[in-house]
Design an enzyme around this catalytic site. Structure first.
Site, PDB file in Angstrom:
ATOM      1  N   ASP A  75      41.078 -13.069  23.780  1.00  0.00           N
ATOM      2  CA  ASP A  75      41.622 -13.566  22.865  1.00  0.00           C
ATOM      3  C   ASP A  75      40.138 -14.826  23.928  1.00  0.00           C
ATOM      4  OD1 ASP A  75      43.163 -12.621  21.502  1.00  0.00           O
ATOM      5  OD2 ASP A  75      44.964 -13.325  23.015  1.00  0.00           O
TER       6      ASP A  75
HETATM    7  N1  URA Z   1      47.027 -10.158  25.021  1.00  0.00           N
HETATM    8  C1  URA Z   1      46.385 -11.320  24.464  1.00  0.00           C
HETATM    9  O1  URA Z   1      47.390 -11.422  23.647  1.00  0.00           O
HETATM   10  N2  URA Z   1      45.410 -11.822  24.479  1.00  0.00           N
HETATM   11  C2  URA Z   1      44.692 -11.509  25.050  1.00  0.00           C
HETATM   12  O2  URA Z   1      43.438 -12.090  25.272  1.00  0.00           O
HETATM   13  C3  URA Z   1      44.403  -9.595  26.004  1.00  0.00           C
HETATM   14  C4  URA Z   1      46.440  -9.370  25.735  1.00  0.00           C
END
Ligand code: URA
Length: 233
Positions: free
Chosen positions: A105
């Site tokens: 993310d």
């Molecule tokens: N899980 C999440 O919620 N975000 C990420 O970036 C990776 C795994």
């Protein structure tokens, strides 16, 4: 040495030029391989051959594999209107032929792998191969035994048909855990933590399978993977 690819395909991967532009450069005698002018854009080149295009020169490579310590505020996408893309941190020929192995993310930091080897990335991403991904998670409220058990046993997330695979939980202190998961569902860690009644404040990926984020890489830095690391998957 083994034949690897057509010259025009290699140049287009390397310098992001169209085949028609490359054809023109070849006809204008601006392209050399190992010092010799090339007349046919379909000439085969091998790893290690030296390709020159006007004043650019590069040795022929085959596959590329990088690890990046992803900083916050960049996206794992090939282009984005609002944020820098993770590829912009890598200054190497051929980077625009590459993709991210999975995604992190915008606000997640840590280990992201980048390659132009589709089969390799497919193996890593496939749950069938069971490569765990370990995240350092900073929590909003102290974790308790019940939350740990739920994460370890698997959770049915909103919109999913199957429970998450059993996860590994290592408690560093009540606000900091390491979570080892074996799938890559959308926002999986944040959704799992929310589903047990807690909240993720910070998320940092530290390993994929046996491959650990190199501690020498500052956020935004990258390096090539070693042969040994490539062979882990
Ligand atoms: N899980 C999440 O919620 N975000 C990420 O970036 C990776 C795994």
């Amino acid at each position: 040495m083994a034949e690897v690819k057509r010259l025009d395909k290699f140049i287009s991967e390397c310098f992001e030029l169209s085949r028609s532009v490359i054809g023109k450069e070849v006809r204008a005698r601006h392209v050399l391989v190992n010092g010799e002018i090339v007349r046919d854009p379909a000439t085969k080149v091998s790893v290690g051959d030296l390709v020159q295009l006007n004043d650019l020169e590069v040795e022929v490579f085959d596959k590329l594999y990088f690890m990046v310590n992803k900083p916050k505020g960049c996206v794992c996408a090939n282009d984005d209107a609002n944020y820098p893309i993770v590829f912009s941190y890598i200054e190497e020929y051929g980077i625009h032929s590459c993709h991210c192995v999975g995604r992190l993310d915008l606000d997640t930091t840590g280990l992201i792998l980048i390659t132009n080897d589709g089969q390799w990335s497919h193996r890593i991403a496939s749950p069938k191969h069971h490569f765990g991904k370990v995240y350092e998670v900073t929590l909003a409220v102290p974790i308790d035994e019940q939350q740990i058990k739920k994460l370890e046993n698997g959770i049915l997330l909103n919109g999913e048909k199957k429970e998450t695979a059993p996860a590994g939980v290592t408690v560093k202190d009540p606000l900091h855990i390491e979570l080892n998961i074996f799938e890559g569902k959308y926002h999986q860690v944040k959704r799992m933590i929310a589903a047990v009644g807690n909240e993720v404040l910070e998320l940092n990926r530290i390993s994929i399978g046996d491959l650990k984020l190199d501690p020498n890489l500052e956020p935004g830095e990258y390096r090539f993977l070693t042969e040994e690391e490539i062979g882990m998957f």
